[in-house]
Design an enzyme around this catalytic site. Sequence first.
Site, PDB file in Angstrom:
ATOM      1  CG  ASP A 159      -1.889  -1.143   1.285  1.00 20.88           C
ATOM      2  OD1 ASP A 159      -2.272  -1.625   0.150  1.00 20.88           O
ATOM      3  OD2 ASP A 159      -2.250  -1.572   2.348  1.00 20.88           O
ATOM      4  CG  ASP A 180      -3.511  -4.924  -3.125  1.00 20.84           C
ATOM      5  OD1 ASP A 180      -3.549  -5.470  -4.098  1.00 20.84           O
ATOM      6  OD2 ASP A 180      -3.880  -5.398  -2.043  1.00 20.84           O
ATOM      7  NE  ARG A 236      -5.094  -7.502  -4.332  1.00 18.17           N
ATOM      8  CZ  ARG A 236      -4.675  -8.400  -3.289  1.00 18.17           C
ATOM      9  NH1 ARG A 236      -4.979  -9.514  -3.318  1.00 18.17           N
ATOM     10  NH2 ARG A 236      -4.090  -8.057  -2.257  1.00 18.17           N
ATOM     11  CD1 TRP A 238     -10.540  -2.442  -1.207  1.00 16.83           C
ATOM     12  CD2 TRP A 238      -9.289  -0.959  -1.454  1.00 16.83           C
ATOM     13  NE1 TRP A 238     -10.438  -2.002   0.040  1.00 16.83           N
ATOM     14  CE2 TRP A 238      -9.596  -0.744  -0.041  1.00 16.83           C
ATOM     15  CE3 TRP A 238      -8.309   0.310  -1.901  1.00 16.83           C
ATOM     16  CZ2 TRP A 238      -9.057   0.030   0.822  1.00 16.83           C
ATOM     17  CZ3 TRP A 238      -7.940   1.406  -0.706  1.00 16.83           C
ATOM     18  CH2 TRP A 238      -8.277   0.944   0.406  1.00 16.83           C
TER      19      TRP A 238
END
Length: 338
Positions: A159, A180, A236, A238
């Site tokens: 993140d 991510d 992907r 969220w």
Amino acid sequence: MAHANSSYTCIFVTTLFIFMIASPRADAAGTSVALLVRVDQSGKGDYRKIQDAIDAVPSNNKELVFILVKPGIYKEKIVVPADKPFITVSGSQANSSIITWNDSGDIFESPTFTVLASDFVGRYLTIQNTFGSGAKAVALRVSGDRAAFFGCKILSYQDTLLDDTGRHYYSSCYIEGAVDFICGNAASLFERCHLHTFSEADGAITAQRRESPSEDTGFTFLGCKITGVRTAVLGRPWGAYSRVVFALTYMSNVILPQGWDDWGDSSKQSTVFYREYKCYGPGADTKKRVQWSEKLTDKEAEFFLTKNMIGGKSWIRSTPTRFRKASTAISNNSTGHA
């Protein structure tokens, strides 16, 4: 399941145009004179710490404030409050002006650098979270509208960049992570940025959080470069209506042939908007891409190839051409700020 690309693009354009009309650029963004505040760890500036310089800006600020950060490693956890717009924090080279911290845990509380204000600019800074693997550890959180970053390095593992809410522009930035590492629900354009993944299997570069078809949000990567250590996917979801576009971007063989992942929820395959346009390099071969991602046509791509997608022409401002020194009201030199 295929989408009607043109209808999605039309909705995006229409809602964004309405949003632009409702939130015009503030007056300060149109000026070229800025208040100059210097941060220097040696004590030769107005402040020794970046946060002290930000704290000195008055609430409901209406003028451009240019905080010049002299070379050094600044071990600070920084917040630009929502009531302090029109601040620029600038180094001279990203490799020499380094802001570092090592928090982990909550995605909204762990960031090394948090921007809550509108009309913020970051220039030539390294912003890093050195926590490493094993937990959410954000380097930069951007939750204000009309924020721009030029030539910055944004570094962490999981993140890395919480691109949370608002309209944002990233130009010639280097962003690295493994899981991510560009996430959130902003409407953002990444232009000529270098994305580097540490993923060792199928970690996602993006996790965009758009949650309904009515939201005018999404990430567009234009003329970027993707490199990495082993293998990764482009993104992907969220949010169920996650929207990500890669255009004219170089993809090394780090990108897996399938390209995208549905995060274990096949229902999202019919709602996400994952598109590629004239990307190149060994990772850009779309022959084995998941069937629920598509290529943009030339006509559909036009909208994503300019700053119009974030209304950028109305708010992305150039570097001030004239400066005036801070008055004693904002400048407190370095005494008492060790």
